[in-house]
Design an enzyme around this catalytic site. Structure first.
Site, PDB file in Angstrom:
ATOM      1  N   HIS A   1       0.963  -1.106  -0.268  1.00 51.86           N
ATOM      2  CA  HIS A   1       0.444   0.073  -0.227  1.00 51.86           C
ATOM      3  C   HIS A   1       0.645   0.956  -0.054  1.00 51.86           C
ATOM      4  CE1 HIS A   1       1.102  -0.920   3.815  1.00 51.86           C
ATOM      5  NE2 HIS A   1       0.506   0.628   4.727  1.00 51.86           N
TER       6      HIS A   1
ATOM      7  N   HIS B   1       1.354   3.951   1.568  1.00 59.59           N
ATOM      8  CA  HIS B   1       1.918   4.711   2.900  1.00 59.59           C
ATOM      9  C   HIS B   1       3.386   4.464   2.804  1.00 59.59           C
ATOM     10  CE1 HIS B   1      -1.844   4.098   5.803  1.00 59.59           C
ATOM     11  NE2 HIS B   1      -2.041   4.843   5.070  1.00 59.59           N
TER      12      HIS B   1
ATOM     13  N   ASP C   1       5.195   4.711   5.107  1.00 61.56           N
ATOM     14  CA  ASP C   1       6.698   2.675   6.169  1.00 61.56           C
ATOM     15  C   ASP C   1       6.478   1.838   5.280  1.00 61.56           C
ATOM     16  OD1 ASP C   1       4.034   2.976   6.770  1.00 61.56           O
ATOM     17  OD2 ASP C   1       4.101   2.148   8.553  1.00 61.56           O
ATOM     18  N   HIS C   2       5.849   1.862   3.594  1.00 59.44           N
ATOM     19  CA  HIS C   2       5.712   1.010   3.387  1.00 59.44           C
ATOM     20  C   HIS C   2       6.402   0.986   1.565  1.00 59.44           C
ATOM     21  CE1 HIS C   2       3.379  -1.910   6.171  1.00 59.44           C
ATOM     22  NE2 HIS C   2       3.585  -1.276   6.852  1.00 59.44           N
TER      23      HIS C   2
ATOM     24  N   HIS D   1      -7.626  -0.938   5.421  1.00 60.52           N
ATOM     25  CA  HIS D   1      -6.588  -0.163   6.339  1.00 60.52           C
ATOM     26  C   HIS D   1      -6.288   1.245   4.883  1.00 60.52           C
ATOM     27  CE1 HIS D   1      -2.694   1.369   7.969  1.00 60.52           C
ATOM     28  NE2 HIS D   1      -2.617   0.657   7.748  1.00 60.52           N
TER      29      HIS D   1
ATOM     30  N   ASP E   1      -0.372  -4.564   5.782  1.00 60.48           N
ATOM     31  CA  ASP E   1      -0.643  -3.888   7.031  1.00 60.48           C
ATOM     32  C   ASP E   1      -2.058  -4.129   7.279  1.00 60.48           C
ATOM     33  OD1 ASP E   1       1.698  -2.131   8.601  1.00 60.48           O
ATOM     34  OD2 ASP E   1       0.173  -0.256   8.112  1.00 60.48           O
TER      35      ASP E   1
ATOM     36  N   HIS F   1       4.923  -5.038  10.929  1.00 60.63           N
ATOM     37  CA  HIS F   1       5.430  -3.990  11.624  1.00 60.63           C
ATOM     38  C   HIS F   1       5.254  -5.951  12.824  1.00 60.63           C
ATOM     39  CE1 HIS F   1       4.267  -0.392  10.692  1.00 60.63           C
ATOM     40  NE2 HIS F   1       3.611  -0.594  10.166  1.00 60.63           N
TER      41      HIS F   1
END
Length: 361
Positions: free
Chosen positions: A147, A149, A151-152, A205, A229, A267
């Site tokens: 996805h 975001h 942090d990915h 998400h 996520d 995570h």
């Protein structure tokens, strides 16, 4: 994506410019269109307005990438060798290496050792991923991004520049950085004769979230699910861009997969998730046994991945919305005119609400 420090900085910016922005928007008819738009209705209902200003800044503007770069710097300084100690898992010549990045994320390098072909899942920080690839002496074929975001997805473009033929896969609805190969639900992606992936569209998400299943049949072993996520060990992601019914459908996709499937989440949330699960299902013996193991692992900063879907179905409350024990623990009952799917969605919504409160306290 959790609620990392970027929200603090984004909220500071939002508080300065938010008044100007709101005044300006309120003068035009578009504010009415926004309030009635599909995305506004899909967003979770429990957050305060300032959070959504910060979230929009993070996902839709260059400020998000600036915050992400700061997070990368902060994590590299705090954890020079990564936030957790990991070991590769080798399944008949397929090597899966969890790469700890940022403060609690995992990227995954997946290698066919027979051909030296590699793909990487969610390379948010390109530096440790590239170091892993060079240490293994493999050629990067593709990025599989779950996805949008940062942090990915934050390392997609850098890796594509470094490895010129690298392809970037993801769902076009999510505006994936560097995307070259848009995917739809159940699309297959093959690399050589042994790396066979299937993408599943799993919104909730984010609107374009996907998960990737590495087919174990080609290698004579269990399949591996890279869940981003959507699902964590004993947890699930927040419903930033979806409602409970949407998220339930995505979780049901996971629940339909083979019990022996290995789960590789985005995570390291295992300890916190199992402690929450203990509050909603205190008598779950399987959960208690897993918690004790996780506490031992995390006491040594060891990675808790992978679990199996068979395990998750026993202790992950978000995959147990059908459980009568969980219903009793939550104090919920099915209404007379409520169908089973709607009831399970209401159970999921209550679970997620409680988890959000638990996380913020």
């Amino acid at each position: 994506m959790a609620l990392p420090d970027w929200t603090v900085y984004a909220l500071c910016i939002a508080s300065v410019c938010g008044g100007f922005y709101i005044c300006r928007v309120s003068k035009c008819a578009r504010i009415s269109a926004w309030r009635n738009s599909r995305i506004a209705k899909l967003m979770a209902r429990t957050e305060k307005p300032l959070f959504w200003i910060a979230y929009s800044l993070y996902t839709r503007t260059k400020l998000g990438y600036i915050f992400h770069k700061r997070q990368m710097k902060k994590a590299r300084e705090r954890y020079p060798a990564g936030h957790s100690k990991t070991q590769p898992t080798i399944i008949n010549g397929i090597k899966i290496i969890p790469v700890p990045i940022l403060l609690d994320n995992y990227s995954y390098v997946v290698i066919d050792t027979a051909s030296n072909m590699a793909v990487v899942v969610d390379p948010a920080d390109p530096q440790p991923v590239q170091a892993c690839l060079e240490e293994e002496g493999v050629a990067l074929q593709a990025v599989l991004c779950t996805h949008k975001h940062w942090d990915h997805s934050g390392g997609n473009r850098a890796l594509k520049r470094r490895y010129g033929s690298c392809r970037v896969y993801g769902n076009a609805m999510d505006n994936i950085p560097g995307l070259t190969h848009p995917l739809s639900d159940k699309d297959t992606i093959d690399f050589g004769t042994r790396l066979h992936f299937r993408a599943f569209y799993t919104p909730g998400h984010t609107v374009g979230h996907v998960i990737y299943l590495l087919d174990g049949r080609a290698i004579g072993g269990p399949s591996s699910l890279f869940s981003g996520d959507l699902v964590f060990l004993s947890g699930c992601g927040r419903m930033f861009e979806g409602n409970a019914s949407t998220m339930l459908s995505s979780l049901d996709t996971v629940g339909s997969l083979n019990d022996e499937t290995l789960l590789w989440p985005g995570h390291e949330y295992a300890e916190d998730n199992l402690l929450f699960a203990a509050e909603v299902e205190p008598c779950n013996a399987v959960r208690e046994q897993k918690l004790q193991w996780v506490l031992q692992q995390r006491g040594q900063r060891l990675c808790t991945c992978p679990s199996t879907l068979a395990e998750e179905k026993q202790y992950n409350p978000f995959l147990r919305c059908h459980s009568q024990d969980l219903h009793r623990a939550l104090g919920l009952q099915q209404k007379q005119d409520e169908d089973w799917t709607s009831y399970r969605a209401r159970v999921l919504e209550e679970l997620r609400r409680r988890k959000d409160i638990y996380k913020d306290r």
